[in-house]
Motif scaffolding. Structure first.
Motif, PDB file in Angstrom:
ATOM      1  N   ALA A 176       0.746  -1.302  -0.014  1.00 17.52           N
ATOM      2  CA  ALA A 176      -0.117   0.114  -0.135  1.00 17.52           C
ATOM      3  C   ALA A 176       0.854   1.421  -0.153  1.00 17.52           C
ATOM      4  CB  ALA A 176      -0.932   0.039   1.098  1.00 17.52           C
ATOM      5  N   ASP A 177       2.016   1.287   0.893  1.00 16.59           N
ATOM      6  CA  ASP A 177       2.688   2.469   0.830  1.00 16.59           C
ATOM      7  C   ASP A 177       3.423   2.572  -0.622  1.00 16.59           C
ATOM      8  OD1 ASP A 177       2.118   3.109   3.388  1.00 16.59           O
ATOM      9  OD2 ASP A 177       3.892   1.896   4.463  1.00 16.59           O
ATOM     10  N   ALA A 178       3.843   1.664  -1.104  1.00 12.20           N
ATOM     11  CA  ALA A 178       4.427   1.577  -2.601  1.00 12.20           C
ATOM     12  C   ALA A 178       3.559   2.151  -3.511  1.00 12.20           C
ATOM     13  CB  ALA A 178       4.778   0.252  -3.195  1.00 12.20           C
ATOM     14  N   ASP A 188       1.250   9.472  -5.668  1.00 18.56           N
ATOM     15  CA  ASP A 188       1.837  10.644  -5.144  1.00 18.56           C
ATOM     16  C   ASP A 188       2.848  11.455  -6.067  1.00 18.56           C
ATOM     17  OD1 ASP A 188      -0.135  10.669  -3.274  1.00 18.56           O
ATOM     18  OD2 ASP A 188       1.511  10.255  -1.622  1.00 18.56           O
ATOM     19  N   GLY A 189       3.515  10.707  -6.934  1.00 21.24           N
ATOM     20  CA  GLY A 189       4.495  10.989  -7.649  1.00 21.24           C
ATOM     21  C   GLY A 189       5.851  11.224  -7.143  1.00 21.24           C
ATOM     22  N   ARG A 190       6.099  10.418  -5.904  1.00 21.53           N
ATOM     23  CA  ARG A 190       7.401  10.537  -5.247  1.00 21.53           C
ATOM     24  C   ARG A 190       8.247   9.409  -5.785  1.00 21.53           C
ATOM     25  NH1 ARG A 190       5.900   8.326  -0.006  1.00 21.53           N
ATOM     26  NH2 ARG A 190       3.765   8.255  -0.398  1.00 21.53           N
ATOM     27  N   ARG A 202       3.486  10.948 -11.661  1.00 21.48           N
ATOM     28  CA  ARG A 202       2.305  10.345 -11.497  1.00 21.48           C
ATOM     29  C   ARG A 202       1.603   9.405 -12.308  1.00 21.48           C
ATOM     30  NH1 ARG A 202      -2.223  13.502  -9.870  1.00 21.48           N
ATOM     31  NH2 ARG A 202      -2.850  12.040  -8.425  1.00 21.48           N
ATOM     32  N   PRO A 203       1.000   8.117 -11.939  1.00 26.15           N
ATOM     33  CA  PRO A 203       0.307   7.378 -13.023  1.00 26.15           C
ATOM     34  C   PRO A 203      -1.080   7.902 -13.118  1.00 26.15           C
ATOM     35  CG  PRO A 203       0.168   6.256 -10.938  1.00 26.15           C
ATOM     36  CD  PRO A 203       1.225   7.654 -10.662  1.00 26.15           C
ATOM     37  N   GLY A 256      -2.951  12.571 -15.589  1.00 29.56           N
ATOM     38  CA  GLY A 256      -2.312  12.605 -14.319  1.00 29.56           C
ATOM     39  C   GLY A 256      -3.512  12.255 -13.023  1.00 29.56           C
ATOM     40  N   ALA A 257      -4.973  12.173 -13.649  1.00 32.22           N
ATOM     41  CA  ALA A 257      -6.216  11.863 -12.737  1.00 32.22           C
ATOM     42  C   ALA A 257      -6.079  10.376 -12.846  1.00 32.22           C
ATOM     43  CB  ALA A 257      -7.395  12.268 -13.259  1.00 32.22           C
TER      44      ALA A 257
END
Length: 425
Positions: A147-149, A155-157, A161-162, A423-424
């Motif tokens: 989940a964190d992944a 979040d684009g970290r 972003r997908p 990005g949505a």
């Protein structure tokens, strides 16, 4: 999610099993079209079912369809994504064996580690009958890390972003198989200590984190391709076949295939196969005799009594032709078994049922589950019954894309959708 958006019941494919259910959801077609009926192939010529992977799909997954060209995806822990192949975005695959090559891009674990995320694969956390706490902790940690992944990608970290993020949580399933007895009336385990409840609480926290990320262009779909319920024991269908003279065991206790007419298919397929000449190495049933032998075997199984209840074990032994008419129907077992009492279920191929420790389980799948959607694509209060194959057209609609004419399912979203910007998700 029900208060914010839409929801309804979800009815699984006829045999409720996660592997074919996930293929149905993300190809948009049923098992007789996509060809997956278990984690293993149903008709191995040498009688030793091999583990399936994404190459088994006879229909493309949604992210391989032309409609998603130019859309970035993030796929986390989804059966059918291994061996991992390049995608426009990210993939943490679902390997069925230990591997160090389970990600795309290859440096994805490094990018996630910088965010303090270290994903764990299911195959590394396996129940063998040991102490509860280490196993439950390992299963919950695996879901938490996945989940964190997914959140880091969303979040684009770890990069761009997908547009579409898919996260498959498995702790509810894994712990329900082993600790369902803790949830039943009269259980000595306090509710706060129940493993299944802890899995639901974790999933609830993850859904809460995802709901916080909803905006005017972002929607969330949650669903389970299977339900769950109690299990008392598995029954060996091979024993019933042997008692009727349809299966003969050799000196080593394994089938003597040269003297066997029918045998139980691998777990998940919930069926029986005829030992058909030309399909199996030592086939004994001539193709010309298939219909007659199939009827004889079905009659034997439908008369079989479950010694635990004193009643019939099956409602029916159904020829696959009655359930499946698609081009991949040949991948289904010859007979599909419909249990009369779902607390007592077919054991499955003994080689794999032993290695997956099935006899240690107290819970098993059911056909009835749920779906729920919230965000821009869903209308509050609207909902209805769904099937796994409705997921794919729903995801297209959530992305603001026109429905695909070849998909048989129905989108579960509001009827009028405005296009979602890049990005949505």
């Amino acid at each position: 999610m029900r208060a914010l958006g839409a929801s309804g019941p979800l009815r699984s494919d006829f045999v409720p099993y996660e592997a074919p259910g996930l293929f149905s959801a993300f190809t948009g077609f049923g098992p007789d079209e996509h060809g997956c009926f278990s984690y293993w192939d149903v008709h191995a010529p040498d009688y030793r079912p091999a583990v399936l992977d994404g190459s088994a799909a006879r229909r493309p997954f949604l992210w391989r369809r032309p409609e998603l060209t130019g859309r970035r995806v993030a796929l986390v822990n989804l059966f059918g994504t291994h061996p991992v192949e390049p995608v426009d975005g990210y993939c943490l695959s679902y390997p069925m064996r230990a591997t160090v090559q389970a990600c795309h891009p290859r440096n994805l674990p490094v990018l996630l580690a910088r965010e303090g995320v270290r994903p764990v694969h299911d195959v590394t956390v396996w129940f063998t009958g040991g102490p509860k706490d280490p196993f439950v902790g390992g299963v919950l940690n695996a879901d938490r890390q996945r989940a964190d992944a997914a959140l880091a990608m969303l979040d684009g970290r770890v990069g761009d972003r997908p547009d579409l993020t898919v996260l498959n949580l498995t702790a509810i399933d894994r712990l329900s198989h082993v600790y369902w007895q803790e949830t039943e009336p009269g259980s000595p385990v306090p509710e706060a200590d129940q493993a299944v409840l802890r899995a639901y609480q974790l999933a609830d926290r993850v859904l809460g984190q995802l709901l916080e990320r909803l905006d005017d262009h972002t929607s969330l779909l949650a669903f389970s391709e299977i339900g769950f319920g109690p299990l008392r024991s598995y029954r060996s269908v091979n024993d019933a076949l042997a008692a009727a003279g349809l299966l003969t065991l050799g000196p080593d206790g394994t089938p003597d295939w040269s003297r066997t007419t029918a045998f139980e298919a691998v777990q998940g397929a919930q069926g029986v196969n005829l030992n058909l000449a030309g399909r199996y190495r030592d086939g004994t049933v001539r193709p010309a005799d298939r219909a007659r032998v199939l009827a004889d075997v079905a009659a034997v199984l439908e008369d079989h009594i479950n010694p635990a209840t004193g009643t019939r074990f099956l409602t029916r032994a159904i020829p696959r032709e009655e359930l499946h008419g698609g081009p991949a129907a040949d991948a289904a077992p010859d007979l599909v078994l419909d249990p009369a009492d779902w607390r007592y279920l077919p054991l499955g191929d003994p080689f794999w049922s032993g290695r997956t420790n099935r006899m240690l389980q107290s819970g098993w799948h059911r056909r009835d589950s749920y779906w729920a959607g919230a965000g821009a694509a869903f209308t509050a209060g609207r909902g209805g019954p769904a099937r796994p194959l409705d997921v794919a057209p729903t995801l297209l609609a959530m992305l603001g894309l026109d429905p695909a004419a070849d998909l048989p399912g129905t989108a579960l979203t509001a009827s009028a959708l405005r296009p979602a910007p890049a990005g949505a998700s």
